[in-house]
Design a protein around this motif. Structure first.
Motif, short mmCIF file in Angstrom:
data_model
loop_
_atom_site.label_atom_id
_atom_site.label_comp_id
_atom_site.label_asym_id
_atom_site.label_seq_id
_atom_site.Cartn_x
_atom_site.Cartn_y
_atom_site.Cartn_z
N ASP A 193 33.24 41.35 32.60
CA ASP A 193 32.57 40.25 31.82
C ASP A 193 33.91 39.24 31.55
N MET A 194 34.89 40.10 30.87
CA MET A 194 36.17 39.49 30.41
C MET A 194 36.93 38.93 31.63
N VAL A 195 37.01 39.55 32.71
CA VAL A 195 37.69 38.73 33.74
C VAL A 195 37.10 37.57 34.21
N GLU A 196 35.64 37.76 34.21
CA GLU A 196 34.92 36.44 34.82
C GLU A 196 35.24 35.54 33.86
N ALA A 197 34.77 35.56 32.60
CA ALA A 197 35.18 34.48 31.53
C ALA A 197 36.36 33.97 31.16
N ASN A 271 36.44 37.99 51.51
CA ASN A 271 36.90 37.07 50.51
C ASN A 271 36.18 36.73 49.41
N GLN A 272 36.72 36.29 48.21
CA GLN A 272 35.76 35.94 46.98
C GLN A 272 36.23 34.60 46.52
N LYS A 273 35.18 33.84 46.43
CA LYS A 273 35.66 32.45 46.04
C LYS A 273 35.30 32.28 44.56
N ILE A 274 34.46 32.99 43.98
CA ILE A 274 34.12 32.97 42.53
C ILE A 274 34.19 34.55 42.07
N TYR A 275 34.64 34.60 40.78
CA TYR A 275 34.71 36.15 40.28
C TYR A 275 33.28 36.31 39.44
N SER A 276 32.67 37.41 39.90
CA SER A 276 31.29 37.82 39.65
C SER A 276 31.35 39.28 38.89
N ALA A 277 30.96 39.20 37.60
CA ALA A 277 30.94 40.59 36.82
C ALA A 277 29.89 41.19 37.31
N ASN A 278 28.58 40.74 37.74
CA ASN A 278 27.38 41.31 38.14
C ASN A 278 27.94 41.93 39.54
N GLY A 279 28.57 41.17 40.26
CA GLY A 279 28.95 42.04 41.66
C GLY A 279 29.72 42.94 41.39
N TYR A 280 30.85 42.84 40.53
CA TYR A 280 31.73 43.78 40.32
C TYR A 280 30.99 45.17 39.78
N GLN A 281 30.25 45.20 38.73
CA GLN A 281 29.84 46.14 38.27
C GLN A 281 28.55 47.04 39.08
N ALA A 282 28.01 46.21 39.93
CA ALA A 282 27.18 46.85 40.97
C ALA A 282 27.83 47.44 42.05
N GLY A 283 29.04 47.10 42.29
CA GLY A 283 29.83 47.91 43.32
C GLY A 283 30.50 49.07 42.69
N VAL A 303 39.00 48.07 45.58
CA VAL A 303 40.06 47.10 44.90
C VAL A 303 39.53 45.87 44.92
N ILE A 304 39.59 45.11 43.80
CA ILE A 304 39.33 43.88 43.51
C ILE A 304 40.59 42.97 43.31
N GLU A 305 41.01 42.34 44.17
CA GLU A 305 42.39 41.66 44.06
C GLU A 305 41.95 40.04 43.83
N ASN A 306 42.76 39.57 42.52
CA ASN A 306 42.26 38.43 41.93
C ASN A 306 43.79 37.55 41.92
N PHE A 307 43.80 36.50 42.57
CA PHE A 307 45.20 35.61 42.69
C PHE A 307 45.05 34.31 42.05
N PRO A 308 45.90 33.80 41.62
CA PRO A 308 45.93 32.28 41.57
C PRO A 308 46.08 31.51 42.96
N ASN A 309 45.42 30.56 43.24
CA ASN A 309 45.23 30.00 44.62
C ASN A 309 45.69 28.53 44.61
N GLN A 310 46.40 27.96 43.52
CA GLN A 310 46.93 26.51 43.39
C GLN A 310 47.69 26.21 44.57
N ALA A 311 48.58 27.28 45.11
CA ALA A 311 49.76 26.79 45.88
C ALA A 311 49.10 26.82 47.39
N VAL A 312 47.93 27.55 47.58
CA VAL A 312 47.47 27.95 48.80
C VAL A 312 46.47 26.44 49.01
N ALA A 313 45.60 26.26 47.86
CA ALA A 313 44.84 25.05 47.94
C ALA A 313 45.56 23.66 48.05
#
Length: 417
Positions: A193-197, A271-283, A303-313
């Motif tokens: 929840d903290m990650v998503e928020a 790939n993940q476009k959004i962070y989902s606490a529900n998805g993470y917890q179920a997995g 492994v849940i890899e979360n990255f900033p994507n400003q440069a890519v976008a």
């Protein structure tokens, strides 16, 4: 990175080619394979996940792992490497020269191999031997159509014998702040929840690989603690350290799992476009049960890899063949078990399918989307290369590899649709 694809090749002829001889031999081998019509495959770091590699039988595998040319041009701020160079081999030379470059999360893959799947870094040019045996330089000004295609689908068009990258002067004297957080299972939902928020729009200098809870900030400790305040506020068991950039990957603990040689593996990734606490917890809950039921699979990592994507976008979507510039990270289940443990192998593949479908529902994409370097190979071709990019990629394939010589690593069609 991934399963060494040698285990998919029970019968083949391999040629170890030394650097001085390769210029002449590479064209000879390509022409031989093309003329005699037998399967042909190049090998760099030997880390391919693609199920399509299993179709390579009774052919010639050109081993480029010994071609370890590396040159740093400080004035031009460039790095040139041969196809045998792995990420592990660039860290110290670059750091000692006062530079760094973006890399993957582990040290053992071929740098060129990873780059050609992503197409999102500072690649400037490559030298490539095509299916006609001729060696060409491919860049923004030389064969620009092929330059578009190799950055995202590069395994389909030729043998890359060298690549030149733009490198960057070290930030913060090369010091990186790393924080590891150890979360008990009972608090997993609180953590997700903290990650998503707090990190759905991640600061540009921050990245996370959740093997435990490993956060990396490219900057000073003061800045890092400010950005990571929501994580520290969990009051979880933690450890922090300052790591020099060249030691960052090897100190993460991720390498020891992913880079084990001769380890049976099965990979499921999205790939993940959004962070989902529900998805993470179920997995997380399903993996927790799997570890209890199948002790032989406890080297498996979710492994849940979360990255900033400003440069890519920030790069126009049509600038390369890479199709997923809106992604913000990956979900990856890397199953590992001992050879011969068929019960764990079957359970792993069954759970992998379930988790991939489950994570797809919370990924933020309407259909499954997967980074080509992480693709298993049973996904649709649209999931790997993107429906919008495929018509142009198919035209390039027909133009530059009409005999379909390079046909074993997530192969492209000659026509689409």
């Amino acid at each position: 990175m991934g399963t060494q694809y040698d285990r998919f090749i029970p019968q083949f002829a391999r040629f170890q080619c030394l650097y001085r001889a390769l210029d002449h031999r590479r064209s000879t081998y390509i022409n031989l394979a093309k003329t005699k019509r037998f399967p042909f495959l190049t090998r760099g770091g030997g880390h391919g996940y693609a199920a399509s590699l299993g179709d390579f039988q009774l052919g010639l595998s050109l081993d480029l792992s010994q071609w370890k040319h590396l040159k740093i041009d400080k004035k031009a701020q460039t790095l040139t490497v041969g196809p045998g160079i792995t990420f592990a081999e660039i860290f110290d030379p670059l750091f000692n020269a006062g530079f760094y470059i973006q890399t993957g999360s582990c040290s053992c893959p071929s740098m060129i191999g990873v780059t050609l799947g992503g197409g999102i870094g500072r690649l400037m040019s490559v030298r490539m031997a095509g299916s006609d045996g001729k060696v060409i330089t491919v860049s923004a000004t030389s064969h620009p159509d092929l330059w578009w295609g190799i950055r995202g689908a590069g395994a389909n068009f030729g043998v890359v014998t060298s690549a030149t990258y733009k490198i960057h002067p070290l930030v913060n004297n090369g010091n990186v702040f790393v924080a590891d957080f150890y979360i008990p299972p009972a608090r997993s939902r609180e953590y997700f929840d903290m990650v998503e928020a707090n990190y759905s729009n991640m600061p540009a200098d921050l990245a996370q690989v959740q093997l435990v809870g490993n956060w990396v900030y490219y900057g000073t400790e003061k800045e890092a603690r400010k950005v990571l305040a929501p994580v520290f506020n969990l009051n979880a068991t933690s450890s922090t350290r300052i790591v020099q950039w060249n030691k960052l990957v090897s100190s993460s603990g991720f390498d020891e799992f992913i880079c084990q040689p001769n380890q049976p593996r099965s990979l499921f990734s999205l790939n993940q476009k959004i962070y989902s606490a529900n998805g993470y917890q179920a997995g997380f809950k399903k993996i927790e049960k799997y570890f209890y039921d199948y002790p032989g699979g406890r080297d498996t990592t979710l492994v849940i890899e979360n990255f900033p994507n400003q440069a890519v976008a920030a790069v126009p979507d049509d600038s390369t063949a890479f199709p997923w510039r809106d992604f913000k990270g990956f979900i990856q289940v890397n199953f590992a078990w001992m050879a011969g443990d068929e019960a764990t192998a079957q359970a792993s593949n069954k759970l992998g399918e379930e988790l991939r479908n489950q994570f797809a529902a919370t990924s933020g994409y309407s259909e499954k989307a997967v980074f080509v370097n992480y693709a298993r190979g049973d996904e649709s071709i649209e999931s790997i290369y993107g429906k919008r990019k495929l018509p142009r990629l198919a035209q390039l394939k027909k133009k530059y590899d009409p005999s379909n010589l390079f046909a074993y690593n997530h192969p492209l069609p000659m026509h689409y649709p």
